[in-house]
Design a protein around this motif. Structure first.
Motif, mmCIF file in Angstrom:
data_model
loop_
_atom_site.group_PDB
_atom_site.id
_atom_site.type_symbol
_atom_site.label_atom_id
_atom_site.label_comp_id
_atom_site.label_asym_id
_atom_site.label_seq_id
_atom_site.Cartn_x
_atom_site.Cartn_y
_atom_site.Cartn_z
ATOM 1 N N ARG A 134 67.585 69.044 106.714
ATOM 2 C CA ARG A 134 67.924 68.260 107.353
ATOM 3 C C ARG A 134 69.200 67.281 107.634
ATOM 4 N N PRO A 137 74.827 68.288 111.038
ATOM 5 C CA PRO A 137 74.491 67.806 112.193
ATOM 6 C C PRO A 137 73.658 68.514 112.873
ATOM 7 N N SER A 156 66.761 65.528 116.426
ATOM 8 C CA SER A 156 68.558 65.693 116.555
ATOM 9 C C SER A 156 69.068 64.351 115.572
ATOM 10 N N ASP A 157 70.512 64.508 115.972
ATOM 11 C CA ASP A 157 71.165 64.079 115.329
ATOM 12 C C ASP A 157 71.492 63.155 116.736
ATOM 13 N N LEU A 184 79.826 62.783 113.717
ATOM 14 C CA LEU A 184 79.138 62.995 112.469
ATOM 15 C C LEU A 184 79.571 63.679 111.398
ATOM 16 N N HIS A 189 77.166 57.316 110.724
ATOM 17 C CA HIS A 189 75.647 57.348 111.343
ATOM 18 C C HIS A 189 75.560 56.645 111.453
ATOM 19 N N TYR A 253 72.916 55.707 120.899
ATOM 20 C CA TYR A 253 73.334 55.681 119.468
ATOM 21 C C TYR A 253 74.081 54.682 118.804
#
Length: 495
Positions: A134, A137, A156-157, A184, A189, A253
Motif C-alpha cells: 500500500r 505510489p 491508485s494514488d 507523491l 499527500h 486530488y
C-alpha cells in the motif's frame, strides 16, 4: 527514482460480436503489438500514447524507467480470460522480480471488461497492490471513456484522464501523470474527491470539439488552478458496457480535501446543467446521404464527412456493416468514398483478381451479427495496397499501421476502401494508401465516431453523424442492460 511502467488497454463493448483474445493484442489493432521489457520503449517511441509521454517526462527529469509489459487491442467484446491472465500475469511477474522500485505508473484504459471480471483495471490494480504493498505510489492514466469504479480510485494514488476527444492529448496525459506522481514522490499527500454521474453519455456526445463537452473540459484546468488542486479529471464513461459501474465520473486530488470536494461539485453542476445537450444529433443513413449530397452540390470544394458511428471499430464494432455504403450506392453518390470496411476475404479476392478487374463479392457482414447481410455485387478493383503505412493525423500520429491486404473498390460511382485488419478510420493516410485524397472528394464516409474529427474536421465543409447498423447505437435504450446499477439513466434526460 526507479519507476516501473506498464500498460494494458482495452475498451470493451459487451454488446459487440467479437471477443479480444490474445491474438488481438499480439496484432495491436492500430497500436504496437504486445511488448515486454525494453522492447516496450522502442515500440511506443514517438507515438501519441500515454506511456510514451510519461516515459519521456520521467527520463527528462532524471529518473530511471523500467518497462514491464504494454498491450492494446482494438475495442471489441469481452477480453478473454486467457488473454487477460497472460498479459496481466506478465506485468505482475516482472513487477515482482524488480528490486528497489520507488513507484509504479500504469497506462490503462478504464473500460476493460473480461470474461471473468467486470472491472478489468480494478483487478489489475488489486494484483499490483498485492505485489508492491500500500505504501508504494501507484499512478494511472485513463481514457476519457473510462468507467471509473470505486475500486480503481481506492487502489491508485492518482488518476489522470484524457481531456480531449478526439484523444490528441494521450502523450500529454502521460506527462500530467508524471507531474502528479512527482508530487507523491516528494512526500505530498492528496485528498481524493470522487463522483459518479447518473446518466450514460453517447460517444458522439462527448466530443470536446463541440458543445457541451468543449466548455466543460476547457473549465477543468481553470478550476484546477482556482482551487489549488494537483489534478481534476472528468470521464464521460463508455456506455455500451453492461457492468454495474458504467457511466461518467469525476476524480479530483488536492492537498486540501474541501477544495477537492468543492471542485468536483463545480464540474458536476456544469455537467448536470448541460445534460440534455449530451444526447447528440444523428440522422438515418439515407437521410444523412441525401443531406450530404445536397451540401456537396451546393458548396463544392470541401468534403462532407459522414460518421458511421454505430459500426465504429473504436467502439467495439467490427467495421463490416454495409448500411451506409448501400445508402450511398442507392443514391448514386458519385465520387463518394467510404472506409475502412473490414473484410479480409474480399480484400484477398480483389488482390487475386488484380487492379482494373471486375470481381463479384459478398462484401461485408462477416462478423455474423443478426440481421446483417453483405452487399452482393460486381465491384471494379481500382487499386491495391499492402496495408503498411504510417499515420500522420493528430490522433494516430506516428502509428505504424499493418492492416494486411487492402483494396479500393467501386460500385455505381461510389468507392469503398477495404482492409483486412480492424481499425477505425481516423487518419487520412488510410485512404491515401490506396491513392484516395480525401480533401478532394465530395463525400467521405468514415467508420468512426469522433476520433476522425482530429484529421478530417478541419478540411470538412460539414460533419454529419449517420445511423447505420452496428453494435454501438447512439441510443443506449436499444441495448438490454442487466448489470447496470439502479438509478442510472440510459440516455441524457431531455431538457
Amino acid at each position: 527514482m526507479k519507476i516501473a511502467v506498464g500498460g494494458f488497454q482495452h475498451e470493451t463493448n459487451t454488446f459487440a460480436p467479437t471477443k479480444a483474445d490474445y491474438a488481438a493484442f499480439a496484432e495491436g489493432g492500430g497500436w504496437p503489438p504486445v511488448s515486454r521489457g525494453e522492447e516496450v520503449l522502442a515500440a511506443v517511441a514517438g507515438m501519441n500514447l500515454p506511456i510514451a509521454g510519461f516515459t519521456e517526462a520521467a527520463r527528462t527529469a532524471g529518473h530511471q524507467v523500467v518497462p514491464l509489459t504494454w498491450a492494446a487491442a482494438s475495442p471489441s467484446s469481452y477480453v478473454t480470460e486467457d488473454a487477460f491472465e497472460r498479459i496481466c500475469g506478465q506485468i505482475i511477474d516482472d513487477l515482482a522480480g524488480l528490486r528497489g522500485v520507488d513507484a509504479v505508473y500504469l497506462d490503462l484504459h478504464g473500460a476493460m471488461v473480461t470474461e471473468h471480471f467486470q472491472d478489468g483495471e480494478g483487478e489489475i490494480l488489486r494484483r499490483v497492490r498485492a505485489t508492491v504493498g500500500r505504501d508504494l505510489p501507484v499512478v494511472t492514466s485513463l481514457d476519457l471513456h473510462a468507467n471509473v469504479t470505486p475500486e480503481i480510485v481506492a487502489l491508485s494514488d492518482g488518476l489522470v484522464i484524457y481531456r480531449t476527444y478526439p484523444h490528441v492529448d494521450m502523450a500529454k496525459t502521460g506527462e500530467r501523470a508524471f507531474v502528479l506522481l512527482s508530487g507523491l514522490l516528494q512526500g505530498r499527500h492528496y485528498a481524493k474527491a470522487y463522483r459518479q454521474l447518473p446518466f450514460l453519455i453517447p460517444l458522439t456526445g462527448g466530443c470536446t470539439l463541440i458543445e457541451p463537452a468543449a466548455s466543460i473540459y476547457a473549465a477543468l484546468e481553470e478550476i484546477e488552478a482556482e482551487e489549488g488542486l494537483a489534478s481534476i479529471s472528468f470521464a464521460c464513461g463508455f456506455g455500451p458496457a453492461d457492468i454495474h459501474h458504467c457511466g461518467p465520473s469525476l476524480v479530483a486530488y488536492g492537498g486540501d480535501a474541501a477544495a477537492a470536494e468543492r471542485a468536483a461539485d463545480r464540474i458536476q453542476a456544469m455537467v448536470a446543467e448541460q445534460e440534455a445537450a449530451f444526447g447528440g444529433d444523428i440522422l438515418p443513413a439515407a437521410e444523412a446521404v441525401r443531406e450530404a449530397r445536397a451540401i456537396a452540390a451546393g458548396r463544392p470544394g470541401k468534403p462532407v464527412v459522414l460518421a458511421d458511428t454505430q459500426d465504429n471499430p473504436g467502439a467495439g464494432g467490427d467495421g463490416d456493416t454495409v448500411g451506409l455504403l448501400e445508402a450511398l450506392v442507392e443514391q448514386s453518390a458519385e465520387g463518394a468514398v467510404l472506409g475502412l470496411l473490414i473484410d479480409r476475404e474480399s480484400a484477398e479476392r480483389a488482390h487475386m483478381a488484380g487492379a482494373d478487374s471486375t470481381v463479384r463479392l459478398e462484401l461485408g457482414a462477416k462478423s455474423g451479427q443478426p440481421g446483417h447481410k453483405p452487399l452482393v455485387a460486381d465491384f471494379k478493383v481500382l487499386r491495391l495496397g499492402d496495408g503498411a503505412f504510417t499515420c500522420t493525423g493528430p490522433f494516430y500520429e506516428g502509428a505504424r499501421m499493418r492492416l494486411g491486404p487492402m483494396a479500393l473498390l467501386e460500385l455505381n460511382g461510389v468507392q469503398v476502401a477495404v482492409a483486412s485488419k480492424k481499425v477505425q478510420a481516423a487518419d487520412m493516410e488510410m485512404f491515401r494508401h490506396l491513392g484516395v485524397e480525401p480533401t478532394e472528394r465530395p463525400i467521405v464516409a468514415v467508420k468512426s465516431s469522433v476520433h476522425f474529427r482530429a484529421h478530417f474536421q478541419p478540411v470538412a465543409e460539414r460533419v454529419i453523424v449517420a445511423a447505420a447498423p452496428g453494435p454501438n447505437p447512439v441510443d443506449h435504450s436499444l441495448l438490454t442492460y442487466r448489470n447496470l446499477r439502479p438509478g442510472v439513466r440510459l440516455m441524457p434526460a431531455k431538457g
